[in-house]
Scaffold this active site. Structure first.
Site, PDB file in Angstrom:
ATOM      1  N   ARG A  52     112.050   6.815  33.257  1.00 29.21           N
ATOM      2  CA  ARG A  52     111.891   7.872  32.246  1.00 29.21           C
ATOM      3  C   ARG A  52     110.889   7.407  31.202  1.00 29.21           C
ATOM      4  O   ARG A  52     111.258   6.924  30.118  1.00 29.21           O
ATOM      5  CB  ARG A  52     113.241   8.178  31.599  1.00 29.21           C
ATOM      6  CG  ARG A  52     114.283   8.692  32.584  1.00 29.21           C
ATOM      7  CD  ARG A  52     115.626   8.847  31.898  1.00 29.21           C
ATOM      8  NE  ARG A  52     116.645   9.307  32.833  1.00 29.21           N
ATOM      9  CZ  ARG A  52     117.927   9.458  32.518  1.00 29.21           C
ATOM     10  NH1 ARG A  52     118.334   9.165  31.292  1.00 29.21           N
ATOM     11  NH2 ARG A  52     118.808   9.885  33.411  1.00 29.21           N
ATOM     12  N   ASP A  54     108.252   7.162  28.214  1.00 31.43           N
ATOM     13  CA  ASP A  54     108.237   7.787  26.892  1.00 31.43           C
ATOM     14  C   ASP A  54     106.991   8.639  26.688  1.00 31.43           C
ATOM     15  O   ASP A  54     106.044   8.594  27.484  1.00 31.43           O
ATOM     16  CB  ASP A  54     108.279   6.703  25.808  1.00 31.43           C
ATOM     17  CG  ASP A  54     109.588   5.929  25.795  1.00 31.43           C
ATOM     18  OD1 ASP A  54     110.611   6.477  26.257  1.00 31.43           O
ATOM     19  OD2 ASP A  54     109.578   4.769  25.337  1.00 31.43           O
ATOM     20  N   TYR A 112     105.521  -2.515  35.295  1.00 33.15           N
ATOM     21  CA  TYR A 112     104.723  -1.894  34.244  1.00 33.15           C
ATOM     22  C   TYR A 112     103.540  -2.791  33.905  1.00 33.15           C
ATOM     23  O   TYR A 112     103.642  -4.022  33.964  1.00 33.15           O
ATOM     24  CB  TYR A 112     105.548  -1.691  32.971  1.00 33.15           C
ATOM     25  CG  TYR A 112     106.527  -0.543  33.028  1.00 33.15           C
ATOM     26  CD1 TYR A 112     106.169   0.718  32.559  1.00 33.15           C
ATOM     27  CD2 TYR A 112     107.820  -0.729  33.526  1.00 33.15           C
ATOM     28  CE1 TYR A 112     107.076   1.776  32.604  1.00 33.15           C
ATOM     29  CE2 TYR A 112     108.728   0.326  33.570  1.00 33.15           C
ATOM     30  CZ  TYR A 112     108.341   1.568  33.100  1.00 33.15           C
ATOM     31  OH  TYR A 112     109.241   2.612  33.148  1.00 33.15           O
ATOM     32  N   ARG A 206     107.099  -2.243  25.468  1.00 35.65           N
ATOM     33  CA  ARG A 206     106.249  -2.107  24.284  1.00 35.65           C
ATOM     34  C   ARG A 206     106.650  -3.103  23.198  1.00 35.65           C
ATOM     35  O   ARG A 206     105.800  -3.635  22.478  1.00 35.65           O
ATOM     36  CB  ARG A 206     106.313  -0.683  23.771  1.00 35.65           C
ATOM     37  CG  ARG A 206     105.644   0.337  24.697  1.00 35.65           C
ATOM     38  CD  ARG A 206     105.940   1.758  24.288  1.00 35.65           C
ATOM     39  NE  ARG A 206     105.606   1.981  22.904  1.00 35.65           N
ATOM     40  CZ  ARG A 206     106.097   2.989  22.166  1.00 35.65           C
ATOM     41  NH1 ARG A 206     106.953   3.837  22.702  1.00 35.65           N
ATOM     42  NH2 ARG A 206     105.726   3.130  20.910  1.00 35.65           N
TER      43      ARG A 206
END
Length: 266
Positions: A52, A54, A112, A206
């Site tokens: 999911r 952002d 990622y 992040r």
């Protein structure tokens, strides 16, 4: 009913994230996919994603699945969806999968990449997909800090459980995850921060990158970084890097479910 899995690529700049939200909040990736599927089949199908992402986060290797009573061939679905979807969302591959397959829960790992443009001047062509930092960054130190991250541990210093605000899952919510890969590397002006884990906390990548940037600027030493990871507390100086530098680049599944076709090319 048949179950179809798709490899999805998207530019997340203009979207409020992957997960469907009220229309007044803006476009979402799940929302535009479900709209396109409904237009083809004539009935609503719920889309489930492996991650999911952002608002503002991109994907080159997102995987979704949905169920449908339509008897269209996979290639017809592929052409139809890409004809209806916005140019910022593309279906790269599509195939029928076993009923036991689930894009999120069947995944073994997710990968990622966070991209930093580290130069004295910004790049117009990199601006939507990388975070511009003009300060000199020591990539070797950032890579050394990454060596603390692999393994199964509490990553509460960098995020929270995705189920934290889910009333159907009252908790307790664990922040323990298994990090399989954590690397920082420089390629001219580009710095890539690559992470693979069995699952990620909300905001984890992040926040890790934001803290690694402090290491790269020599504002946080390696021992201090290791202590932050070990203490698993959110009260530390590392702030989250902005979303536009982040991309979901891959999801791995057991071979018997996707047979390695998550990397399939059209």
């Amino acid at each position: 009913m048949s179950k179809l899995a798709c490899g999805i690529e998207y530019d997340g700049t203009d979207y409020r994230g992957f997960q469907r939200q009220p229309e007044s909040h803006g476009l979402t990736i799940q929302g535009v996919l479900e709209t396109a599927i409904t237009r083809i089949s004539g009935t609503m199908s719920v889309v489930y994603g492996a991650g999911r992402t952002d608002a503002g986060v991109h994907a080159s290797g997102q995987v979704i699945h949905f169920s449908t009573a339509s008897h269209l061939a996979p290639q017809a679905w592929l052409r139809g969806l890409n004809a209806l979807l916005p140019r910022t969302v593309a279906v790269r591959w599509l195939r029928e999968v076993p009923e036991s397959f689930h894009a999120r829960y069947s995944a073994r790992s997710r990968s990622y990449r966070y991209t930093i443009w580290n130069d004295v001047a910004p790049s117009a062509l990199q601006a939507r997909y990388s975070y511009f930092r003009s300060q000199e960054l020591d990539t070797d130190l950032m890579q050394a800090a990454c060596q603390v991250l692999p393994g199964r541990k509490d990553f509460g210093a960098f995020g929270s459980s995705p189920d934290k605000h889910n009333p159907l899952k009252p908790g307790p919510h664990s922040c323990v995850r298994t990090m399989l890969k954590a690397e920082c590397s420089r390629h001219d002006a580009l710095i890539y921060c690559d992470f693979t884990a069995d699952a990620f906390l909300t905001g984890q990548v992040r926040r890790m990158v934001g803290t690694l940037l402090l290491v790269g600027q020599k504002r946080l030493n390696l021992d201090e970084f290791a202590s932050l990871v070990r203490q698993a507390r959110k009260t530390h100086p590392g702030s989250a890097a902005p979303p536009h530098g982040l991309c979901l680049v891959g999801v791995e599944y057991p071979a018997e479910l996707l047979n390695g076709l998550e990397n399939e090319k059209r």
